[in-house]
Design a protein around this motif. Structure first.
Motif, mmCIF file in Angstrom:
data_model
loop_
_atom_site.group_PDB
_atom_site.id
_atom_site.type_symbol
_atom_site.label_atom_id
_atom_site.label_comp_id
_atom_site.label_asym_id
_atom_site.label_seq_id
_atom_site.Cartn_x
_atom_site.Cartn_y
_atom_site.Cartn_z
ATOM 1 N N LEU A 250 0.908 -1.209 0.262
ATOM 2 C CA LEU A 250 -0.027 -0.115 0.039
ATOM 3 C C LEU A 250 0.962 1.356 0.134
ATOM 4 O O LEU A 250 0.544 2.284 -0.779
ATOM 5 C CB LEU A 250 -1.074 -0.065 1.121
ATOM 6 C CG LEU A 250 -1.906 -1.043 1.270
ATOM 7 C CD1 LEU A 250 -2.737 -1.046 2.527
ATOM 8 C CD2 LEU A 250 -3.048 -0.963 0.068
ATOM 9 N N GLU A 251 1.944 1.206 0.754
ATOM 10 C CA GLU A 251 2.669 2.431 0.880
ATOM 11 C C GLU A 251 3.501 2.621 -0.520
ATOM 12 O O GLU A 251 3.707 3.760 -1.125
ATOM 13 C CB GLU A 251 3.845 1.953 2.048
ATOM 14 C CG GLU A 251 4.932 3.385 2.011
ATOM 15 C CD GLU A 251 5.978 2.803 3.090
ATOM 16 O OE1 GLU A 251 6.825 3.682 3.358
ATOM 17 O OE2 GLU A 251 5.726 1.838 3.745
ATOM 18 N N VAL A 255 -1.217 4.471 -1.578
ATOM 19 C CA VAL A 255 -2.474 4.436 -1.069
ATOM 20 C C VAL A 255 -2.252 4.852 0.316
ATOM 21 O O VAL A 255 -1.662 4.261 1.315
ATOM 22 C CB VAL A 255 -2.905 2.914 -1.137
ATOM 23 C CG1 VAL A 255 -4.404 2.924 -0.458
ATOM 24 C CG2 VAL A 255 -3.330 2.422 -2.666
ATOM 25 N N LYS A 256 -2.983 6.045 0.809
ATOM 26 C CA LYS A 256 -3.010 6.306 2.223
ATOM 27 C C LYS A 256 -4.072 5.278 3.016
ATOM 28 O O LYS A 256 -4.795 4.727 2.821
ATOM 29 C CB LYS A 256 -3.950 7.776 2.231
ATOM 30 C CG LYS A 256 -3.840 8.349 3.566
ATOM 31 C CD LYS A 256 -4.437 9.669 3.528
ATOM 32 C CE LYS A 256 -4.511 10.393 4.852
ATOM 33 N NZ LYS A 256 -5.334 11.631 4.801
ATOM 34 N N THR A 257 -2.938 4.916 4.067
ATOM 35 C CA THR A 257 -3.306 3.903 4.980
ATOM 36 C C THR A 257 -3.396 4.608 6.398
ATOM 37 O O THR A 257 -2.697 4.917 6.921
ATOM 38 C CB THR A 257 -2.169 3.056 5.101
ATOM 39 O OG1 THR A 257 -1.914 2.473 3.682
ATOM 40 C CG2 THR A 257 -2.695 1.690 5.802
ATOM 41 N N LEU A 282 -2.890 -5.277 -4.114
ATOM 42 C CA LEU A 282 -2.355 -5.079 -5.448
ATOM 43 C C LEU A 282 -3.456 -3.963 -6.318
ATOM 44 O O LEU A 282 -2.547 -3.596 -7.245
ATOM 45 C CB LEU A 282 -1.989 -6.579 -6.011
ATOM 46 C CG LEU A 282 -1.222 -7.255 -5.088
ATOM 47 C CD1 LEU A 282 -1.051 -8.538 -6.158
ATOM 48 C CD2 LEU A 282 0.284 -6.715 -5.284
ATOM 49 N N THR A 283 -4.599 -3.888 -5.953
ATOM 50 C CA THR A 283 -5.251 -3.137 -6.916
ATOM 51 C C THR A 283 -6.268 -2.311 -6.137
ATOM 52 O O THR A 283 -6.942 -1.374 -6.882
ATOM 53 C CB THR A 283 -6.207 -4.240 -7.737
ATOM 54 O OG1 THR A 283 -7.017 -4.968 -6.518
ATOM 55 C CG2 THR A 283 -5.452 -5.314 -8.419
ATOM 56 N N VAL A 284 -6.203 -2.286 -4.822
ATOM 57 C CA VAL A 284 -7.372 -1.376 -4.273
ATOM 58 C C VAL A 284 -6.937 -0.061 -4.345
ATOM 59 O O VAL A 284 -5.615 0.498 -4.594
ATOM 60 C CB VAL A 284 -7.482 -1.476 -2.864
ATOM 61 C CG1 VAL A 284 -8.180 -3.012 -2.608
ATOM 62 C CG2 VAL A 284 -6.084 -1.581 -1.956
ATOM 63 N N THR A 285 -7.714 1.086 -4.433
ATOM 64 C CA THR A 285 -7.419 2.447 -4.686
ATOM 65 C C THR A 285 -7.751 3.113 -3.200
ATOM 66 O O THR A 285 -7.095 4.128 -3.077
ATOM 67 C CB THR A 285 -8.703 3.224 -5.486
ATOM 68 O OG1 THR A 285 -10.021 2.826 -5.053
ATOM 69 C CG2 THR A 285 -8.437 2.600 -7.040
ATOM 70 N N GLU A 293 -15.326 -7.233 -0.107
ATOM 71 C CA GLU A 293 -15.191 -8.438 -1.017
ATOM 72 C C GLU A 293 -15.089 -8.268 -2.576
ATOM 73 O O GLU A 293 -14.525 -8.884 -3.289
ATOM 74 C CB GLU A 293 -16.502 -9.532 -0.912
ATOM 75 C CG GLU A 293 -16.475 -10.108 0.490
ATOM 76 C CD GLU A 293 -17.555 -11.134 0.505
ATOM 77 O OE1 GLU A 293 -17.817 -11.785 -0.668
ATOM 78 O OE2 GLU A 293 -17.937 -11.954 1.570
ATOM 79 N N SER A 294 -15.488 -7.042 -2.831
ATOM 80 C CA SER A 294 -15.356 -6.691 -4.187
ATOM 81 C C SER A 294 -14.632 -5.214 -4.147
ATOM 82 O O SER A 294 -14.955 -4.431 -3.629
ATOM 83 C CB SER A 294 -16.961 -6.307 -4.854
ATOM 84 O OG SER A 294 -16.712 -5.824 -6.074
ATOM 85 N N THR A 295 -13.602 -5.342 -5.058
ATOM 86 C CA THR A 295 -12.708 -4.053 -5.011
ATOM 87 C C THR A 295 -12.955 -3.153 -6.435
ATOM 88 O O THR A 295 -12.324 -2.270 -6.825
ATOM 89 C CB THR A 295 -11.099 -4.507 -5.019
ATOM 90 O OG1 THR A 295 -11.010 -5.372 -6.182
ATOM 91 C CG2 THR A 295 -11.055 -5.242 -3.624
ATOM 92 N N GLY A 296 -13.816 -3.724 -6.972
ATOM 93 C CA GLY A 296 -14.295 -3.019 -8.237
ATOM 94 C C GLY A 296 -13.521 -3.106 -9.382
ATOM 95 O O GLY A 296 -13.194 -2.459 -10.283
#
Length: 296
Positions: A250-251, A255-257, A282-285, A293-296
């Motif tokens: 994420l870093e 991606v802001k965590t 690997l794919t989340v925004t 469950e769904s990351t779009g």
């Protein structure tokens, strides 16, 4: 889990801080037995670009209320840069905790031990500013414990004896005494000190003998309990490593965590869930999408 001979040398004092006072009592040094011991932070960094860490830092409380800090360092060889670090440790500990401090250096050979004892003086010869005078434990003053009965009475000291005398000609007798002593205590504790001994011996010739003793004489280390403990340790390491991988991905992806997400990932003990979050990382925004469950 300890991971090097260097670490094994000072971890003994975390397992049983009283071994410090017991050892030096034999040398007629006036250290009272501790009544309470607190493990302190080992990070002595003050400014971000300069990181300094002592191996182990303990706060020792005694019956006389004469508390002090015990900073333990394992030293494998002469290092001319170390005395300056030790001086920094002593000054910083006094400034931060306002308690007297004792610097204990553990060594495996007499030459290094003699050098580490100092004293080391800082400042011009005509006006020295201060002197660092460590206490040193090594083969020159840790008693060689070759009697199994004596070893059983103080297994942490017997372990320290085995490690510090690992290069001596009588290492075999010391190791055999410790191996016999470990049979007298519970398996879980015996396994800890057995592994500390093996790691502490490092590449010393005696390490081969110790592994043989563990295989032949201490077969109970392969018991169901021991194997379960090892399996739990491996799984714990996998969990921790996977959590760190998720946060690192994420870093690196920018991606802001939030702290809440970091805490949920870091404290999760379910490896399957962490594997799922790893794939999503690997794919989340957004970091919160890890848990949907769904990351779009």
């Amino acid at each position: 889990m300890v991971s090097s001979s260097h670490e094994a040398m000072h971890r003994i004092f975390e397992k049983d801080p009283g071994v410090f006072a017991r050892t030096f009592r034999a040398l007629d040094l006036p250290f009272p037995d501790p009544v309470q011991v607190s493990l302190m932070p080992t990070d002595l960094t003050e400014i971000r670009p300069l990181e300094r860490r002592v191996d182990t830092l303990l706060k020792i409380d005694t019956l006389s209320d004469d508390s002090y800090l015990l900073a333990v360092e394992a030293q494998g060889r002469k290092d001319t840069g170390k005395p300056a670090s030790w001086a920094y440790y002593a000054a910083h500990l006094h400034a931060k905790y306002r308690l007297p401090s004792v610097l204990l250096i553990t060594c495996q050979d007499k030459g290094t031990a003699t050098w580490a004892a100092g004293p080391f003086t800082f400042g011009p010869t005509y006006w020295p500013t201060f002197t660092v005078r460590p206490l040193v434990l090594g083969p020159h003053n840790v008693p060689p414990i070759t009697d199994p009965v004596a070893a059983a009475k103080d297994i942490p000291l017997a372990t320290l004896s085995a490690i510090t005398h690992g290069k001596d000609t009588n290492a075999g007798a010391i190791l055999k005494a410790l191996a016999a002593a470990l049979k007298t205590i519970d398996t879980e504790t015996a396994e800890i000190f057995a592994e500390l001994t093996e790691l502490g011996l490092g590449a010393a010739p005696a390490a081969k003998l110790w592994r043989h003793l563990m295989t032949v004489d201490l077969a109970f280390f392969r018991s169901e309990t021991s194997q379960r403990l090892r399996a739990e340790g491996r799984e714990e390491g996998l969990v921790q490593g996977r959590a760190e991988d998720i946060l690192r991905i994420l870093e690196r992806r920018g991606v802001k965590t939030p702290d809440t997400v970091r805490e949920q990932v870091s404290t999760c003990a379910d490896l399957d869930a962490l594997d799922t979050w790893f794939d999503r990382a690997l794919t989340v925004t957004t970091a919160e999408d890890l848990f949907t469950e769904s990351t779009g």
